[in-house]
Scaffold this motif. Structure first.
Motif, short mmCIF file in Angstrom:
data_model
loop_
_atom_site.label_atom_id
_atom_site.label_comp_id
_atom_site.label_asym_id
_atom_site.label_seq_id
_atom_site.Cartn_x
_atom_site.Cartn_y
_atom_site.Cartn_z
N ALA A 41 -21.90 -78.79 -5.57
CA ALA A 41 -21.85 -80.03 -6.13
C ALA A 41 -21.27 -79.83 -7.82
O ALA A 41 -21.62 -78.46 -8.17
CB ALA A 41 -23.15 -80.71 -6.69
N MET A 42 -20.58 -80.72 -8.33
CA MET A 42 -20.04 -80.37 -9.63
C MET A 42 -21.04 -80.48 -10.71
O MET A 42 -21.94 -81.38 -10.88
CB MET A 42 -19.05 -81.70 -9.83
CG MET A 42 -18.34 -81.58 -11.01
SD MET A 42 -17.42 -83.11 -11.37
CE MET A 42 -18.72 -84.51 -11.80
N ALA A 43 -20.78 -79.56 -11.71
CA ALA A 43 -21.64 -79.52 -12.95
C ALA A 43 -20.91 -79.27 -14.13
O ALA A 43 -19.76 -78.83 -13.97
CB ALA A 43 -22.76 -78.11 -12.77
N LEU A 44 -21.43 -79.83 -15.16
CA LEU A 44 -20.16 -79.70 -16.59
C LEU A 44 -20.74 -78.13 -17.11
O LEU A 44 -22.02 -78.02 -17.28
CB LEU A 44 -20.69 -80.85 -17.49
CG LEU A 44 -20.49 -82.14 -17.00
CD1 LEU A 44 -20.68 -83.01 -18.27
CD2 LEU A 44 -19.34 -82.39 -16.49
N LYS A 45 -19.67 -77.52 -17.23
CA LYS A 45 -19.73 -76.25 -17.74
C LYS A 45 -20.54 -76.17 -19.21
O LYS A 45 -20.14 -77.08 -20.00
CB LYS A 45 -18.54 -75.36 -18.07
CG LYS A 45 -18.71 -73.87 -18.06
CD LYS A 45 -17.38 -73.28 -18.12
CE LYS A 45 -17.43 -71.85 -18.24
NZ LYS A 45 -16.06 -71.02 -18.27
N GLY A 46 -21.80 -75.49 -19.33
CA GLY A 46 -22.43 -75.33 -20.55
C GLY A 46 -23.36 -76.25 -20.82
O GLY A 46 -23.99 -76.40 -21.72
N ALA A 47 -23.59 -77.46 -19.74
CA ALA A 47 -24.40 -78.75 -19.98
C ALA A 47 -24.98 -78.71 -18.58
O ALA A 47 -24.63 -79.85 -17.69
CB ALA A 47 -23.52 -79.72 -20.40
#
Length: 235
Positions: A41-47
């Motif tokens: 699943a997609m995640a925002l890097k650093g968040a």
């Protein structure tokens, strides 16, 4: 699709839920999905556990880019229906009712049908990284007026590089439309559903020669062939 992504046979998947995720499946053997693989699943890097929806809190604005990473998911065939919740808790980003997804020129676009401050839709642009670079996600379009874009659902890319959006709203007075989107994010009208019931457009695609746009209207159940010339929208 980039050569490296194509060679791995990566499959991208949306989730039609206001609290959904955006997924990719990397098959063990490219082209043979039945042999299994890894779901991420997609995640925002650093968040970690970010929210791309902009419904309650404006997390980003149109044109913004974010580097992304992919979270491995466990127990993906659980009958409990909690994969998105578990994925979000592990760091994946919320997406507002992801629906249509389509590849362009080394990038993909997908809709988030209920995203944005008025919940009338977003379009995301994802560019896979090359040579070790991170994948990147852009908030490409976001509706702030339902007359401009009203719950874009299915999506395709025209031969001349514009997006074609199929609206799927439930309004009794704002009709469903086919909308075009230019590379700089300007939205224009291609067609309007005048049939009683205001059903959604769906399944838009072009003929191999790029001259005919085929699209369905869900009710009463019909397929339309819209012919060019398309020169007036080639900018």
């Amino acid at each position: 699709m980039s050569a490296s992504i194509r060679a791995r046979g990566v499959v991208y998947l949306t989730e039609d839920d206001n609290a959904g995720l955006f997924y990719r499946f990397i098959p063990t053997t490219p082209g043979k999905l039945v042999e299994g693989g890894k779901l991420q699943a997609m995640a925002l890097k650093g968040a970690p556990s970010a929210d791309t929806r902009n419904q309650e809190v404006a997390a980003w604005t149109v044109g913004d880019w974010r580097e992304i990473e992919w979270i491995d998911l466990d127990d993906v065939e659980s009958p409990n229906g909690d994969l998105a919740k578990r994925g979000h808790a592990a760091g994946a980003a919320w997406v507002a009712r992801g629906e249509g997804v389509w590849w362009g020129d080394n990038e993909l676009y997908f809709t988030a049908t209920s995203g944005g401050p008025i919940r009338r839709g977003q379009v995301m642009r994802l560019v896979p990284g090359l040579n070790g670079a991170a994948d990147r996600l852009q908030l490409f379009v976001e509706s702030t007026d339902q007359r401009t874009m009203n719950m874009a659902d299915n999506i395709t890319i025209a031969p001349w590089g514009h997006l074609v959006l199929c609206e799927d709203n439930y309004s009794s007075d704002i009709r469903n439309h086919l909308k075009g989107v230019t590379p700089d994010g300007r939205i224009y009208v291609i067609a309007r559903n005048v049939f009683t019931g205001n059903s959604e457009f769906a399944g838009a695609c072009f003929s191999p020669d790029g001259e005919v746009l085929f699209v369905n209207i869900m009710y009463p159940g019909m397929t339309l062939a819209i012919r060019g010339p398309w020169s007036s929208v080639r900018t």
